[in-house]
Design a protein around this motif. Structure first.
Motif, PDB file in Angstrom:
ATOM      1  N   LYS A 169       0.826  -1.196   0.000  1.00  0.00           N
ATOM      2  CA  LYS A 169       0.000   0.000   0.000  1.00  0.00           C
ATOM      3  C   LYS A 169       0.865   1.253   0.000  1.00  0.00           C
ATOM      4  CE  LYS A 169      -4.393  -1.454   1.967  1.00  0.00           C
ATOM      5  NZ  LYS A 169      -5.428  -1.123   2.968  1.00  0.00           N
ATOM      6  N   LEU A 170       0.388   2.271  -0.721  1.00  0.00           N
ATOM      7  CA  LEU A 170       1.093   3.540  -0.725  1.00  0.00           C
ATOM      8  C   LEU A 170       0.872   4.252   0.602  1.00  0.00           C
ATOM      9  CD1 LEU A 170       0.245   5.004  -4.239  1.00  0.00           C
ATOM     10  CD2 LEU A 170       2.375   3.976  -3.510  1.00  0.00           C
ATOM     11  N   GLN A 171       1.874   4.989   1.036  1.00  0.00           N
ATOM     12  CA  GLN A 171       1.741   5.806   2.230  1.00  0.00           C
ATOM     13  C   GLN A 171       2.228   7.202   1.904  1.00  0.00           C
ATOM     14  OE1 GLN A 171       3.715   4.034   5.538  1.00  0.00           O
ATOM     15  NE2 GLN A 171       2.556   2.129   5.450  1.00  0.00           N
ATOM     16  N   GLY A 172       1.416   8.192   2.202  1.00  0.00           N
ATOM     17  CA  GLY A 172       1.783   9.563   1.925  1.00  0.00           C
ATOM     18  C   GLY A 172       0.560  10.444   2.064  1.00  0.00           C
ATOM     19  N   LYS A 173       0.778  11.738   2.077  1.00  0.00           N
ATOM     20  CA  LYS A 173      -0.318  12.685   2.237  1.00  0.00           C
ATOM     21  C   LYS A 173      -0.528  13.449   0.936  1.00  0.00           C
ATOM     22  CE  LYS A 173      -2.210  15.673   5.800  1.00  0.00           C
ATOM     23  NZ  LYS A 173      -1.984  16.176   7.171  1.00  0.00           N
ATOM     24  N   VAL A 174      -1.758  13.429   0.451  1.00  0.00           N
ATOM     25  CA  VAL A 174      -2.086  14.038  -0.839  1.00  0.00           C
ATOM     26  C   VAL A 174      -3.187  15.074  -0.653  1.00  0.00           C
ATOM     27  CG1 VAL A 174      -2.876  13.621  -3.199  1.00  0.00           C
ATOM     28  CG2 VAL A 174      -1.500  11.892  -2.022  1.00  0.00           C
ATOM     29  N   LEU A 175      -2.971  16.253  -1.216  1.00  0.00           N
ATOM     30  CA  LEU A 175      -3.995  17.295  -1.201  1.00  0.00           C
ATOM     31  C   LEU A 175      -4.793  17.214  -2.495  1.00  0.00           C
ATOM     32  CD1 LEU A 175      -5.339  19.819  -0.005  1.00  0.00           C
ATOM     33  CD2 LEU A 175      -3.525  21.192  -1.071  1.00  0.00           C
ATOM     34  N   ILE A 176      -6.102  16.987  -2.369  1.00  0.00           N
ATOM     35  CA  ILE A 176      -6.999  16.942  -3.519  1.00  0.00           C
ATOM     36  C   ILE A 176      -7.765  18.260  -3.572  1.00  0.00           C
ATOM     37  CG2 ILE A 176      -8.947  15.762  -4.605  1.00  0.00           C
ATOM     38  CD1 ILE A 176      -6.501  14.009  -4.446  1.00  0.00           C
ATOM     39  N   VAL A 177      -7.661  18.970  -4.690  1.00  0.00           N
ATOM     40  CA  VAL A 177      -8.386  20.232  -4.855  1.00  0.00           C
ATOM     41  C   VAL A 177      -9.446  20.016  -5.929  1.00  0.00           C
ATOM     42  CG1 VAL A 177      -8.206  22.710  -5.200  1.00  0.00           C
ATOM     43  CG2 VAL A 177      -6.225  21.427  -4.340  1.00  0.00           C
ATOM     44  N   GLU A 178     -10.680  19.875  -5.491  1.00  0.00           N
ATOM     45  CA  GLU A 178     -11.785  19.539  -6.396  1.00  0.00           C
ATOM     46  C   GLU A 178     -13.079  20.090  -5.815  1.00  0.00           C
ATOM     47  OE1 GLU A 178     -14.053  18.927  -8.909  1.00  0.00           O
ATOM     48  OE2 GLU A 178     -12.456  17.551  -9.557  1.00  0.00           O
ATOM     49  N   ASP A 179     -13.809  20.886  -6.612  1.00  0.00           N
ATOM     50  CA  ASP A 179     -15.028  21.503  -6.088  1.00  0.00           C
ATOM     51  C   ASP A 179     -16.291  20.704  -6.391  1.00  0.00           C
ATOM     52  OD1 ASP A 179     -15.073  21.975  -8.797  1.00  0.00           O
ATOM     53  OD2 ASP A 179     -15.789  24.034  -8.629  1.00  0.00           O
ATOM     54  N   ASP A 180     -16.169  19.654  -7.184  1.00  0.00           N
ATOM     55  CA  ASP A 180     -17.337  18.824  -7.465  1.00  0.00           C
ATOM     56  C   ASP A 180     -17.698  18.015  -6.215  1.00  0.00           C
ATOM     57  OD1 ASP A 180     -19.096  17.569  -9.822  1.00  0.00           O
ATOM     58  OD2 ASP A 180     -18.427  15.950  -8.498  1.00  0.00           O
ATOM     59  N   GLU A 181     -18.949  18.107  -5.784  1.00  0.00           N
ATOM     60  CA  GLU A 181     -19.369  17.499  -4.524  1.00  0.00           C
ATOM     61  C   GLU A 181     -19.364  15.977  -4.560  1.00  0.00           C
ATOM     62  OE1 GLU A 181     -23.121  19.207  -3.547  1.00  0.00           O
ATOM     63  OE2 GLU A 181     -22.283  21.188  -3.107  1.00  0.00           O
ATOM     64  N   THR A 182     -19.323  15.410  -5.758  1.00  0.00           N
ATOM     65  CA  THR A 182     -19.270  13.953  -5.880  1.00  0.00           C
ATOM     66  C   THR A 182     -17.840  13.462  -6.090  1.00  0.00           C
ATOM     67  OG1 THR A 182     -21.502  13.871  -6.823  1.00  0.00           O
ATOM     68  CG2 THR A 182     -20.083  11.961  -7.188  1.00  0.00           C
ATOM     69  N   THR A 183     -17.141  14.098  -7.023  1.00  0.00           N
ATOM     70  CA  THR A 183     -15.794  13.652  -7.387  1.00  0.00           C
ATOM     71  C   THR A 183     -14.794  13.788  -6.248  1.00  0.00           C
ATOM     72  OG1 THR A 183     -16.208  14.299  -9.685  1.00  0.00           O
ATOM     73  CG2 THR A 183     -13.912  13.940  -9.040  1.00  0.00           C
ATOM     74  N   GLY A 184     -14.822  14.930  -5.546  1.00  0.00           N
ATOM     75  CA  GLY A 184     -13.862  15.167  -4.473  1.00  0.00           C
ATOM     76  C   GLY A 184     -13.904  14.104  -3.382  1.00  0.00           C
ATOM     77  N   PRO A 185     -15.066  13.911  -2.738  1.00  0.00           N
ATOM     78  CA  PRO A 185     -15.161  12.885  -1.685  1.00  0.00           C
ATOM     79  C   PRO A 185     -14.864  11.481  -2.205  1.00  0.00           C
ATOM     80  CG  PRO A 185     -16.976  14.437  -1.513  1.00  0.00           C
ATOM     81  CD  PRO A 185     -16.278  14.740  -2.811  1.00  0.00           C
ATOM     82  N   TRP A 186     -15.263  11.203  -3.450  1.00  0.00           N
ATOM     83  CA  TRP A 186     -14.999   9.887  -4.039  1.00  0.00           C
ATOM     84  C   TRP A 186     -13.501   9.630  -4.146  1.00  0.00           C
ATOM     85  CZ3 TRP A 186     -12.707   8.912  -8.922  1.00  0.00           C
ATOM     86  CH2 TRP A 186     -12.718   7.563  -9.325  1.00  0.00           C
ATOM     87  N   LEU A 187     -12.755  10.633  -4.616  1.00  0.00           N
ATOM     88  CA  LEU A 187     -11.309  10.480  -4.734  1.00  0.00           C
ATOM     89  C   LEU A 187     -10.660  10.266  -3.371  1.00  0.00           C
ATOM     90  CD1 LEU A 187     -10.163  13.108  -7.406  1.00  0.00           C
ATOM     91  CD2 LEU A 187      -9.844  10.630  -7.488  1.00  0.00           C
ATOM     92  N   VAL A 188     -11.079  11.052  -2.391  1.00  0.00           N
ATOM     93  CA  VAL A 188     -10.512  10.929  -1.043  1.00  0.00           C
ATOM     94  C   VAL A 188     -10.766   9.529  -0.489  1.00  0.00           C
ATOM     95  CG1 VAL A 188     -10.742  11.702   1.349  1.00  0.00           C
ATOM     96  CG2 VAL A 188     -10.636  13.384  -0.500  1.00  0.00           C
ATOM     97  N   LYS A 189     -11.981   9.037  -0.665  1.00  0.00           N
ATOM     98  CA  LYS A 189     -12.343   7.712  -0.151  1.00  0.00           C
ATOM     99  C   LYS A 189     -11.553   6.614  -0.840  1.00  0.00           C
ATOM    100  CE  LYS A 189     -16.370   4.749   0.668  1.00  0.00           C
ATOM    101  NZ  LYS A 189     -17.853   4.641   0.520  1.00  0.00           N
ATOM    102  N   ARG A 190     -11.437   6.707  -2.166  1.00  0.00           N
ATOM    103  CA  ARG A 190     -10.723   5.673  -2.918  1.00  0.00           C
ATOM    104  C   ARG A 190      -9.228   5.688  -2.603  1.00  0.00           C
ATOM    105  NH1 ARG A 190     -12.825   3.354  -7.412  1.00  0.00           N
ATOM    106  NH2 ARG A 190     -10.978   2.025  -7.168  1.00  0.00           N
TER     107      ARG A 190
END
Length: 203
Positions: free
Chosen positions: A7-28
């Motif tokens: 598994k990858l380990q690291g901290k990633v900042l996701i900048v996304e204003d779409d209410e579906t895409t942003g949370p989906w990316l964070v969860k995945r």
């Protein structure tokens, strides 16, 4: 320190204003072992970046909540000088945006929609090969046996310079630059600047 085996380990900042895409990316991404933080506008993104250590930033170009079609590029301009790997994601991927993003420090361009596995692959490449697109371009130029002058011209083209601007920077005539491009296109098996760009950085 990043652990790339398993598994990858690291901290990633996701900048996304779409209410579906942003949370989906964070969860995945969290399922892969990454600590993903979501910001949905430029101001929040820059605040998060200033107060945390991130191993990569993945930003949309068009952030509607900022009412700024290029808010993502503003983020790249601010973060690029820090050396933090940057990835652009956009549903309007085009040569102009890619050039600007690369010029300001972005390493990859992901065209929406994309599978999260593709983003994981990109992050792995960034962390194992920090130079990102620069290294890809170097390999492409070497593979096609371009001369040092031709390599210089291609790199200037990738920054969005016109033939006239390239001529001024490289101290050549515009006619000479056009001649060089003819040779470059032949060596690379393409017929235009756009085809050359897409050969180096296919999306």
């Amino acid at each position: 320190m990043l652990e790339l085996k398993g598994k990858l380990q690291g901290k990633v900042l996701i900048v996304e204003d779409d209410e579906t895409t942003g949370p989906w990316l964070v969860k995945r991404l969290a399922k892969t072992g990454l600590d993903a933080v979501l910001a949905n506008n430029k101001e929040d993104a820059l605040k998060e970046f200033e107060s945390n250590i991130f191993h990569a930033v993945v930003t949309d170009v068009y952030l509607d909540r900022d009412q700024n079609k290029h808010a993502g590029l503003d983020i790249i301009k601010a973060i690029g000088p820090t050396g933090t790997p940057l990835v652009i994601m956009t549903s309007a991927a085009d040569l102009e945006i890619a050039r600007e993003g690369i010029n300001f420090g972005a390493a990859y361009l992901l065209e929406k929609p994309f599978e999260v596995e593709k983003l994981i692959e990109v992050l792995e490449k960034l962390w194992t090969e920090p130079r990102g697109l620069g290294a890809i371009l170097d390999r492409f130029l070497d593979l096609n046996s371009l001369t040092n002058k031709e390599k210089e011209i291609v790199r200037l083209m990738m920054k969005g310079l016109s033939n006239r601007e390239i001529a001024n920077v490289s101290k050549n005539t515009e006619k000479t630059i056009k001649y060089h491009f003819t040779t470059i296109f032949e060596k690379c098996g393409v017929g235009s600047r756009t085809e050359l760009f897409n050969s180096v950085f296919p999306t």
